[in-house]
Design an enzyme around this catalytic site. Structure first.
Site, PDB file in Angstrom:
ATOM      1  CE  LYS A   1     -25.273   7.214  -3.750  1.00  0.00           C
ATOM      2  NZ  LYS A   1     -26.153   6.225  -3.153  1.00  0.00           N
ATOM      3  CG  ASP A   2     -22.485   5.117 -10.708  1.00  0.00           C
ATOM      4  OD1 ASP A   2     -23.342   5.662  -9.980  1.00  0.00           O
ATOM      5  OD2 ASP A   2     -22.724   4.633 -11.812  1.00  0.00           O
ATOM      6  CE  LYS A   3     -13.159   0.115  -9.600  1.00  0.00           C
ATOM      7  NZ  LYS A   3     -12.593  -1.219  -9.934  1.00  0.00           N
TER       8      LYS A   3
ATOM      9  CD  GLN B   1     -24.334   1.306 -12.478  1.00  0.00           C
ATOM     10  OE1 GLN B   1     -24.499   0.918 -13.632  1.00  0.00           O
ATOM     11  NE2 GLN B   1     -24.597   2.545 -12.095  1.00  0.00           N
TER      12      GLN B   1
ATOM     13  CE  LYS C   1     -18.453   4.815  -3.654  1.00  0.00           C
ATOM     14  NZ  LYS C   1     -18.390   4.859  -5.117  1.00  0.00           N
TER      15      LYS C   1
END
Length: 696
Positions: free
Chosen positions: A331-333, A426, A302
């Protein structure tokens, strides 16, 4: 973060920018066997001839190392089969085809197809898979040879597999792919041997029948049956009956029945079925349901998407609930990320069908294959990061050293001393007007309406999502807001439907929160607990530094083994142990607040009680029964270390990017490429903040 929380090292650091684009921040999960998911995909596609193999991301030799999978081109195929996994490739694989093979068997046995191949490729390195295939060849060649068997090893080790479920999957996958082999476990190590029972049966029936029978036996599918080829020789049938009864009589039973062949002649065949009692031993309804559920595993790539946002897109396209997805971590954006996922009630074929649609949303799926269970949070070894830090500069108050020297000093300092294991920004919705921990606090205080209003607090932008949120806060009109909200906002829409039906009051908001998946509800509570942990860790380092003191909690192997409950392994440091320096700072843990943890017996423990009282939680049991939320708590190491670190200096010029080897960095054009691994639940942004000593 650095302005609020204590740090570990006292180096000066430097300034820079991260996540200037998604491709500057690449995150790849490391599975329980220590392998990068992206390497698994690249290896499989390379074996299929679809793409060249990517460079080894563990040991980057060039600063221009491409991101994982980005060299694979546009025609990646999402599958797990290797080049020898089709039955038509049996001879190429080195397994000698059976002589005089029967073309038809009356019954059918489960096929050892994509699932078993996928499991072997996902849990074993390519080199181990190749050695396993060679061992299988040697076993078969030894049996087929008319001469004395060659001097080959009697057994082959797949190595230690610590996760019990992974061991079970490997046992089944090996036996389904190579039914003439057997597997045993010795101290978490899986040992593969020749299956002498198979050899004996193949001397009574055809080799194909023996293969299919052992696949049937290992699959253990409820209510399944297996039939051997019709056999007119009574004495031979008796020998087969006797062999199966002697070897497998506790599990299966045999029965002879009449069949009519093509020529109209009556004949007798032997049918095998599992004994009834083997399926009725204390099997709960949940066990039965688990067996019937369909699970599909895949790797999700992604870009510029949160994990939960990506799941919302996927669930909408597949027509399932977000709760049908499982994963090992968030997970990170603003990044490109690769993570393992499992979706329930969706076939691999159905998942492949939506590939082109989800690409428009910044997602791709790879290695789609059937699996037998969902994933659990934390079911990974860690994450690998490839990060570019741009716009490198000295700190505003630093003019005493060369920039390159400052950066090397900072990196080496954290590499040696480690970093405080804070939860990253985050976790709390970095940059948002309302952070997730505030919603979690409202839920713990059972302020349901307040939690809903916080959930719908808009950001300072004028896009359709935030327009809808503003309208809801102004009007409490759930139905009207629902009409304004885009379809992909699955969580918000589920909550609004419930509010429209039950009202925007205490009871209605309870119904609203219950309408979204449990994993998402508890996410907000965990965010609050994480914030408290961060503050506690900062306080602990501020008053005690790196010294292990009386009353600290430590996680030590001396107090129970790794299989013991975590609570049994957490030990309170005594005064004599402090004096003798028995423990090191990396063994110290702090509790994530919950109803089943113990607090440090020093000033840190007192701090916890005062901090919770400040938020009105002095009597909180960390159970919100109305929302089915139960937070027992856990323990987290206060210090972590970076692994497999490498870094390169880059400098932009008019012709592109070059590596700076010896010269001083041009401060206005310099960049830094960092590649490293972190244990699971560690945050790269936290590690970078410690290195750079500036807010990111």
């Amino acid at each position: 973060m650095s302005g609020v929380l204590s740090t570990r090292s006292d180096h000066i650091g430097f300034q820079g920018s991260i996540k200037t684009s998604a491709s500057d921040f690449i995150v790849t999960e490391i599975d329980m066997l220590g392998r990068l998911l992206s390497e698994s995909v690249a290896r499989t596609l390379h074996a299929l001839g679809d793409a060249p193999a990517t460079p080894n991301s563990r040991c980057p030799q060039s600063p221009h190392r491409p991101e994982p999978l980005e060299l694979l081109g546009e025609d990646e195929r999402c599958r797990m089969l290797g080049p020898f996994d089709s039955p038509s490739h049996a001879a190429e694989e080195g397994v000698s085809p059976a002589k005089g093979r029967i073309e038809h068997v009356a019954g059918t046995a489960p096929e050892g197809g994509r699932h078993e191949v996928g499991t072997l490729y996902s849990l074993l390195d390519e080199s181990v898979n190749e050695l396993l295939r060679q061992f299988a060849c040697d076993v078969k060649d030894g049996w087929d040879s008319e001469h004395e068997p060659a001097a080959h090893p009697a057994e082959f080790s797949l190595g230690p597999v610590l996760d019990k479920r992974n061991r079970a999957n490997l046992h089944s996958a090996v036996r389904q792919k190579f039914p003439f082999l057997m597997t045993v476990t010795k101290n978490n190590e899986i040992i593969v041997k020749a299956n002498t029972d198979y050899k004996q049966l193949s001397q009574l029936v055809s080799e194909e029948e023996a293969l299919d029978f052992f696949k049937f036996l290992d699959a253990k599918l409820e209510n399944s049956k297996f039939s051997f080829k019709p056999d007119g020789n009574k004495e031979h049938r008796k020998a087969v009956h006797h062999f199966i009864s002697q070897k497998f009589g506790k599990l299966v039973e045999t029965k002879a029945f009449s069949v009519t062949d093509i020529g109209g002649q009556q004949n007798i065949a032997i049918m095998v079925r599992f004994r009834e009692k083997s399926w009725s031993r204390k099997r709960s309804a949940a066990d039965c349901q688990e067996k019937q559920d369909l699970y599909t595993g895949f790797i999700l790539r992604k870009e510029n998407l949160e994990t939960l946002e990506a799941i919302s897109y996927l669930s909408s396209e597949l027509g399932v609930l977000p709760s049908d997805f499982s994963y090992t971590g968030i997970k990170d954006k603003k990044a490109i990320t690769y993570q393992a996922m499992v979706v329930k009630k969706v076939t691999p074929e159905r998942l492949k069908e939506i590939g082109s649609k989800i690409e428009k949303r910044g997602m791709k799926v790879y290695n789609i294959h059937s699996v037998c269970q969902h994933l659990r949070l934390g079911q990974l070894k860690g994450n690998h990061f490839d990060i570019i830090v741009r716009n490198l500069k000295r700190q505003s108050n630093d003019s005493s050293a060369d920039l390159k020297e400052r950066i090397c000093e900072a990196i080496e300092s954290v590499k040696t001393k480690g970093f405080v294991n804070y939860y990253g920004p985050q976790r709390f919705g970095h940059g948002q007007n309302i952070q997730t921990d505030q919603i979690g606090l409202a839920l713990l205080n059972e302020e349901m309406v307040k939690a809903v209003k916080l959930f719908f607090t808009p950001e300072d932008t004028d896009d359709p999502v935030n327009q809808a949120k503003r309208y809801f806060l102004q009007s409490d009109d759930a139905k009207g807001t629902l009409a304004m909200l885009p379809e992909f906002k699955v969580r918000e829409r589920m909550l609004l439907r419930a509010l429209n039906r039950y009202g925007v009051n205490h009871e209605g908001c309870i119904r609203g929160w219950l309408s979204i998946p449990h994993s998402m509800r508890i996410f907000y509570v965990h965010a609050y607990c994480s914030k408290i942990w961060n503050e506690a860790a900062s306080f602990r380092f501020m008053i005690y530094g790196s010294k292990v003191v009386e009353g600290d909690l430590v996680l030590s192997e001396e107090h129970g083994d790794e299989n013991s409950p975590l609570s049994d392994r957490v030990h309170v440091v005594t005064a004599p142990e402090e004096s003798a320096n028995i423990y090191a700072i990396h063994q110290v843990v702090l509790p994530m607040v919950g109803h089943s943890i113990k607090y440090p017996c020093n000033e840190v423990g007192q701090w916890y009680h005062e901090r919770l009282a400040k938020d009105g939680l002095q009597t909180c049991k960390f159970r919100v029964s109305a929302l089915q939320l139960n937070t027992p708590g856990c323990y987290r190491h206060i210090l972590k270390y970076i692994h497999n670190l490498s870094y390169h200096f880059l400098e932009d010029n008019e012709k592109g990017i070059k590596t700076e080897e010896d010269s001083h960095l041009n401060e206005s054009k310099a960049s830094l490429l960092l590649s490293f691994d972190l244990d699971h639940s560690c945050y790269a942004t936290v590690c970078l903040t410690e290195i750079m000593k500036c807010d990111l």
